[in-house]
Motif scaffolding. Structure first.
Motif, PDB file in Angstrom:
ATOM      1  N   ALA A 229     -13.128  48.038 -84.162  1.00 21.21           N
ATOM      2  CA  ALA A 229     -12.807  46.429 -84.196  1.00 21.21           C
ATOM      3  C   ALA A 229     -11.584  46.517 -84.878  1.00 21.21           C
ATOM      4  O   ALA A 229     -10.654  45.428 -84.875  1.00 21.21           O
ATOM      5  CB  ALA A 229     -14.003  45.599 -84.468  1.00 21.21           C
ATOM      6  N   GLY A 230     -11.490  46.956 -86.295  1.00 23.54           N
ATOM      7  CA  GLY A 230     -10.601  47.104 -87.033  1.00 23.54           C
ATOM      8  C   GLY A 230      -9.295  47.314 -86.560  1.00 23.54           C
ATOM      9  O   GLY A 230      -8.179  47.186 -86.677  1.00 23.54           O
ATOM     10  N   ASP A 231      -9.269  48.494 -85.716  1.00 23.36           N
ATOM     11  CA  ASP A 231      -7.877  48.790 -84.920  1.00 23.36           C
ATOM     12  C   ASP A 231      -7.679  47.777 -83.751  1.00 23.36           C
ATOM     13  O   ASP A 231      -6.272  47.428 -83.737  1.00 23.36           O
ATOM     14  CB  ASP A 231      -8.497  50.210 -83.955  1.00 23.36           C
ATOM     15  N   PHE A 232      -8.498  47.203 -83.011  1.00 24.40           N
ATOM     16  CA  PHE A 232      -7.950  45.921 -82.221  1.00 24.40           C
ATOM     17  C   PHE A 232      -7.373  44.927 -83.268  1.00 24.40           C
ATOM     18  O   PHE A 232      -6.288  44.288 -82.785  1.00 24.40           O
ATOM     19  CB  PHE A 232      -9.117  45.563 -81.275  1.00 24.40           C
ATOM     20  N   HIS A 233      -7.836  44.402 -84.221  1.00 23.26           N
ATOM     21  CA  HIS A 233      -7.405  43.462 -85.153  1.00 23.26           C
ATOM     22  C   HIS A 233      -6.053  43.923 -85.753  1.00 23.26           C
ATOM     23  O   HIS A 233      -5.470  42.861 -85.714  1.00 23.26           O
ATOM     24  CB  HIS A 233      -8.430  43.407 -86.279  1.00 23.26           C
ATOM     25  N   GLY A 234      -5.962  45.004 -86.051  1.00 22.43           N
ATOM     26  CA  GLY A 234      -4.798  45.525 -86.739  1.00 22.43           C
ATOM     27  C   GLY A 234      -3.543  45.235 -85.513  1.00 22.43           C
ATOM     28  O   GLY A 234      -2.424  44.690 -85.733  1.00 22.43           O
TER      29      GLY A 234
ATOM     30  N   LEU B  62      -0.395  42.832 -85.869  1.00 16.78           N
ATOM     31  CA  LEU B  62       1.287  43.218 -85.616  1.00 16.78           C
ATOM     32  C   LEU B  62       1.866  42.366 -84.719  1.00 16.78           C
ATOM     33  O   LEU B  62       2.936  42.157 -84.774  1.00 16.78           O
ATOM     34  CB  LEU B  62       1.128  44.618 -84.926  1.00 16.78           C
ATOM     35  N   GLU B  63       1.160  41.856 -83.609  1.00 15.92           N
ATOM     36  CA  GLU B  63       1.817  40.838 -82.752  1.00 15.92           C
ATOM     37  C   GLU B  63       1.960  39.556 -83.300  1.00 15.92           C
ATOM     38  O   GLU B  63       3.143  39.132 -82.959  1.00 15.92           O
ATOM     39  CB  GLU B  63       0.905  40.565 -81.637  1.00 15.92           C
ATOM     40  N   HIS B  64       1.197  39.280 -84.073  1.00 16.90           N
ATOM     41  CA  HIS B  64       1.381  37.820 -84.640  1.00 16.90           C
ATOM     42  C   HIS B  64       1.751  37.670 -85.934  1.00 16.90           C
ATOM     43  O   HIS B  64       2.172  36.521 -86.307  1.00 16.90           O
ATOM     44  CB  HIS B  64       0.031  36.793 -84.561  1.00 16.90           C
ATOM     45  N   GLN B  65       1.462  38.656 -86.874  1.00 17.31           N
ATOM     46  CA  GLN B  65       2.030  38.596 -88.188  1.00 17.31           C
ATOM     47  C   GLN B  65       2.481  39.717 -88.694  1.00 17.31           C
ATOM     48  O   GLN B  65       1.846  40.724 -89.469  1.00 17.31           O
ATOM     49  CB  GLN B  65       0.718  38.398 -89.161  1.00 17.31           C
TER      50      GLN B  65
ATOM     51  N   ALA C 119       4.838  40.819 -90.623  1.00 20.23           N
ATOM     52  CA  ALA C 119       5.130  40.972 -92.069  1.00 20.23           C
ATOM     53  C   ALA C 119       3.700  41.624 -92.744  1.00 20.23           C
ATOM     54  O   ALA C 119       3.977  42.354 -93.700  1.00 20.23           O
ATOM     55  CB  ALA C 119       5.738  40.037 -92.569  1.00 20.23           C
ATOM     56  N   LYS C 120       2.711  41.023 -92.262  1.00 23.44           N
ATOM     57  CA  LYS C 120       1.600  41.384 -93.210  1.00 23.44           C
ATOM     58  C   LYS C 120       1.271  42.979 -92.684  1.00 23.44           C
ATOM     59  O   LYS C 120       0.710  43.719 -93.576  1.00 23.44           O
ATOM     60  CB  LYS C 120       0.241  40.568 -92.549  1.00 23.44           C
ATOM     61  N   VAL C 121       1.446  43.450 -91.627  1.00 21.90           N
ATOM     62  CA  VAL C 121       1.105  44.914 -91.118  1.00 21.90           C
ATOM     63  C   VAL C 121       2.299  45.533 -92.089  1.00 21.90           C
ATOM     64  O   VAL C 121       1.963  46.641 -92.364  1.00 21.90           O
ATOM     65  CB  VAL C 121       1.323  45.098 -89.599  1.00 21.90           C
ATOM     66  N   MET C 122       3.269  45.126 -92.054  1.00 20.90           N
ATOM     67  CA  MET C 122       4.393  46.149 -92.777  1.00 20.90           C
ATOM     68  C   MET C 122       3.976  46.146 -93.965  1.00 20.90           C
ATOM     69  O   MET C 122       4.383  47.350 -94.641  1.00 20.90           O
ATOM     70  CB  MET C 122       5.843  45.353 -92.729  1.00 20.90           C
ATOM     71  N   ALA C 123       3.588  45.094 -94.647  1.00 15.50           N
ATOM     72  CA  ALA C 123       2.961  45.287 -96.041  1.00 15.50           C
ATOM     73  C   ALA C 123       1.802  46.286 -96.277  1.00 15.50           C
ATOM     74  O   ALA C 123       1.625  46.925 -97.048  1.00 15.50           O
ATOM     75  CB  ALA C 123       2.913  43.949 -96.633  1.00 15.50           C
ATOM     76  N   MET C 124       0.874  46.137 -95.354  1.00 14.74           N
ATOM     77  CA  MET C 124      -0.326  47.007 -95.374  1.00 14.74           C
ATOM     78  C   MET C 124       0.256  48.369 -95.121  1.00 14.74           C
ATOM     79  O   MET C 124      -0.467  49.541 -95.775  1.00 14.74           O
ATOM     80  CB  MET C 124      -1.063  46.611 -94.157  1.00 14.74           C
ATOM     81  N   GLU C 125       1.097  48.889 -94.121  1.00  9.30           N
ATOM     82  CA  GLU C 125       1.462  50.075 -94.221  1.00  9.30           C
ATOM     83  C   GLU C 125       2.234  50.574 -95.208  1.00  9.30           C
ATOM     84  O   GLU C 125       2.689  51.684 -95.304  1.00  9.30           O
ATOM     85  CB  GLU C 125       2.198  50.197 -92.692  1.00  9.30           C
ATOM     86  N   GLY C 126       3.130  49.525 -95.781  1.00 15.81           N
ATOM     87  CA  GLY C 126       4.115  50.104 -96.880  1.00 15.81           C
ATOM     88  C   GLY C 126       5.482  50.379 -96.273  1.00 15.81           C
ATOM     89  O   GLY C 126       6.203  51.144 -96.716  1.00 15.81           O
ATOM     90  N   HIS C 127       5.851  49.880 -95.080  1.00 16.80           N
ATOM     91  CA  HIS C 127       7.065  50.219 -94.325  1.00 16.80           C
ATOM     92  C   HIS C 127       8.025  49.173 -94.669  1.00 16.80           C
ATOM     93  O   HIS C 127       8.311  47.949 -94.422  1.00 16.80           O
ATOM     94  CB  HIS C 127       6.659  50.016 -92.864  1.00 16.80           C
ATOM     95  N   TYR C 128       8.807  49.602 -96.071  1.00 13.46           N
ATOM     96  CA  TYR C 128      10.030  48.867 -96.340  1.00 13.46           C
ATOM     97  C   TYR C 128      11.066  48.951 -95.416  1.00 13.46           C
ATOM     98  O   TYR C 128      11.878  48.090 -95.084  1.00 13.46           O
ATOM     99  CB  TYR C 128      10.525  49.250 -97.608  1.00 13.46           C
ATOM    100  N   ASP C 129      11.087  50.201 -94.539  1.00 17.40           N
ATOM    101  CA  ASP C 129      12.286  50.384 -93.756  1.00 17.40           C
ATOM    102  C   ASP C 129      11.910  50.456 -92.357  1.00 17.40           C
ATOM    103  O   ASP C 129      10.558  50.755 -92.004  1.00 17.40           O
ATOM    104  CB  ASP C 129      13.077  51.707 -94.102  1.00 17.40           C
ATOM    105  N   SER C 130      12.604  50.058 -91.463  1.00 22.35           N
ATOM    106  CA  SER C 130      12.336  50.252 -89.751  1.00 22.35           C
ATOM    107  C   SER C 130      12.360  51.760 -89.378  1.00 22.35           C
ATOM    108  O   SER C 130      13.151  52.591 -90.102  1.00 22.35           O
ATOM    109  CB  SER C 130      13.215  49.451 -89.076  1.00 22.35           C
ATOM    110  N   HIS C 131      11.627  51.958 -88.694  1.00 18.33           N
ATOM    111  CA  HIS C 131      11.478  53.245 -87.993  1.00 18.33           C
ATOM    112  C   HIS C 131      11.735  53.264 -86.291  1.00 18.33           C
ATOM    113  O   HIS C 131      10.969  52.739 -85.770  1.00 18.33           O
ATOM    114  CB  HIS C 131      10.448  54.007 -88.215  1.00 18.33           C
ATOM    115  N   GLU C 132      12.964  53.969 -86.114  1.00 18.69           N
ATOM    116  CA  GLU C 132      13.236  53.771 -84.709  1.00 18.69           C
ATOM    117  C   GLU C 132      12.565  54.767 -83.806  1.00 18.69           C
ATOM    118  O   GLU C 132      12.411  54.559 -82.489  1.00 18.69           O
ATOM    119  CB  GLU C 132      14.850  54.104 -84.487  1.00 18.69           C
ATOM    120  N   ALA C 133      12.320  56.105 -84.227  1.00 18.37           N
ATOM    121  CA  ALA C 133      11.356  56.922 -83.501  1.00 18.37           C
ATOM    122  C   ALA C 133      10.220  57.400 -83.923  1.00 18.37           C
ATOM    123  O   ALA C 133       9.952  58.500 -84.190  1.00 18.37           O
ATOM    124  CB  ALA C 133      12.387  57.990 -83.185  1.00 18.37           C
ATOM    125  N   GLY C 134       9.387  56.459 -84.424  1.00 20.49           N
ATOM    126  CA  GLY C 134       7.833  56.720 -84.774  1.00 20.49           C
ATOM    127  C   GLY C 134       7.740  56.640 -86.385  1.00 20.49           C
ATOM    128  O   GLY C 134       8.736  57.061 -87.064  1.00 20.49           O
TER     129      GLY C 134
END
Length: 471
Positions: free
Chosen positions: A239-244, A248-251, A253-268
């Motif tokens: 359920a947590g995977d589906f929620h994540g 990602l689709e609707h919020q 920025a929240k997922v970016m903060a959760m993952e710690g992704h300050y930079d975009s990643h073009e290939a994974g």
């Protein structure tokens, strides 16, 4: 004293403080009400005394937890009219009816049948008593449904318009109630409540087993809790995977903060297992990461691109560090629950479920961790929504009432003192009840004490003296 803090920060901390106390009790009540319904149903089906003994044991704990949840929840309603009156004015036409439905349907249902569940078996008969117990359990789930609908709409607002005064006006109630994040968050929260309760029940059973209390009811509640753990934890991870993915689709920025992704990643994008977010340098220091795994988890493709916070304006970024760490606490505890469940399953297979002291110690340590995970998940969800109260539409800074930092700070200080005194005493009493052995003279004394002190004659109790010990 509070001049160095803004009124907004203090108001947010005050709401966070009060809801942190409150959310623990509904989570416990949701799981425990369903557990009581199962115990009562098993008693009616089998007439085995152990189920009735456990029902009588946990119903009094439920009563105290339910009352503490009600009292702690009332305070938050007042904060909507004091610290957050602008939010109440603007979002009230949408939020107000949903919260009223929760009171008129769910809470009245719980309160209406609670007395019958607690005291009515000898007065109304087993059938109606079972119906009342089921209605209390259903009421707790219905209450969670309405509250999660309200909060989910604030996370993913749809089905609304605006009037001339700038208020949110409902245009499609179906869209509002069943908003895009609602089903994922409801399932995630209900499963979290079941897991939290299973850990508490398992911890209490483990405590009595370690003390040498090997009665049939103690073994039964420990066994049921461990079954619940191994059955529900994988569902929660799924359920947590589906929620994540939905988040990602609707919020994003929240997922970016959760993952710690300050930079975009073009290939994974890599999965950062641990690190220290550096807000000034826009990076995660000391990162321990697995290449491309974040893309696999979130998009099911190792090479899928993922945007980072470099695509989000600075004034729309959530506080990354708090979201980053709270998310890892929640996930880490989830896998710890899975580990305990697998350990119990292996011990059960070997026939040593009740003879494994180290596993029982682990169960005791884990007993409060479901609530810690719930709090960590709440922090991830709510802080990750910042700087908005209604995501993308109404900012938190624009939701605050015209109050001073001194006023909010003084009331916050009063809340801290009163809460720790009142709820500290309540928690101590619950722990004392858990310390008593099910069916023992001490447990019966604690069960009867509140009614006797109030001048009420308690309902007749069943004779549990058969229990004895099993070696």
């Amino acid at each position: 004293m509070f001049d160095q803090f803004t009124a907004e920060l203090l108001a947010r901390f005050q709401f966070a403080f009060t809801i942190s106390f409150h959310i623990v009790f509904p989570a416990f009540s949701i799981g425990l009400a369903s557990f009581l319904a199962v115990l009562n149903a098993r008693w009616l089906m089998t007439r085995e005394q152990k189920y009735l003994t456990l029902f009588d044991y946990w119903r009094k704990i439920f009563a105290v937890a339910f009352g503490m949840g009600v009292v702690s929840g009332i305070v938050m309603s007042y904060q909507f009219g004091t610290n957050w009156s602008v939010f109440s004015d603007r979002a009230g036409p949408v939020v107000g009816p949903l919260m009223a439905y929760e009171v008129l349907s769910a809470f009245f249902l719980e309160a209406g049948f609670l007395g019958i569940m607690l005291f009515g078996r000898e007065r109304v008969g087993d059938g109606l008593h079972m119906f009342a117990t089921a209605m209390v359990a259903f009421g707790t789930l219905l209450s969670a449904t309405w509250i999660l609908s309200v909060n989910s709409w604030m996370q993913t607002p749809v089905g609304y318009g605006f009037n001339e005064a700038g208020q949110f006006i409902p245009q499609d109630w179906w869209q509002i109630v069943f908003n895009p994040s609602f089903p994922y968050r409801l399932v995630h929260m209900v499963l979290a409540a079941f897991l939290s309760t299973a850990l508490v029940v398992g911890g209490v059973g483990a405590w009595h087993l370690l003390r040498g209390d090997r009665s049939v009811p103690v073994k039964q509640m420990f066994s049921m809790a461990m079954w619940m753990l191994i059955a529900v934890t994988p569902l929660q991870i799924l359920a947590g995977d589906f929620h994540g993915i939905n988040t990602l689709e609707h919020q994003p920025a929240k997922v970016m903060a959760m993952e710690g992704h300050y930079d975009s990643h073009e290939a994974g994008a890599p999965l950062i297992l641990f690190g220290v977010p550096n807000a000034e340098e826009k990076r995660v220091d000391y990162a321990i990461q697995i290449p491309k795994l974040s893309s696999l988890i979130l998009k099911h493709d190792l090479n899928a691109p993922l945007d980072g916070l470099d695509t989000i304006p600075d004034d729309e970024e959530p506080p990354v560090a708090l979201v980053f760490f709270s998310f890892r606490i929640m996930v880490g505890l989830g896998f710890a629950m899975l580990g305990l469940g697998l350990w119990a399953a292996w011990s059960r297979y070997r026939g040593t479920l009740f003879d494994s002291p180290w596993m029982q110690r682990a169960a005791i340590i884990m007993s409060p961790m479901g609530f810690v995970a719930v709090l960590a998940g709440w922090v991830t969800t709510e802080v990750g929504r910042q700087p908005y109260t209604v995501y993308g539409v109404l900012r938190t800074s624009d939701s605050l009432a015209p109050v001073s930092s001194g006023t909010v700070g003084a009331s916050l200080l009063a809340f801290i003192v009163v809460y720790f005194f009142v709820f500290g005493a309540g928690a101590f009493y619950i722990l004392r009840m858990m310390h008593a052995l099910p069916g023992s003279a001490e447990e019966k004394s604690l069960r009867d004490k509140p009614t006797r002190s109030a001048g009420i004659t308690p309902a007749p109790q069943h004779d549990d003296e058969f229990l004895g010990r099993t070696e």
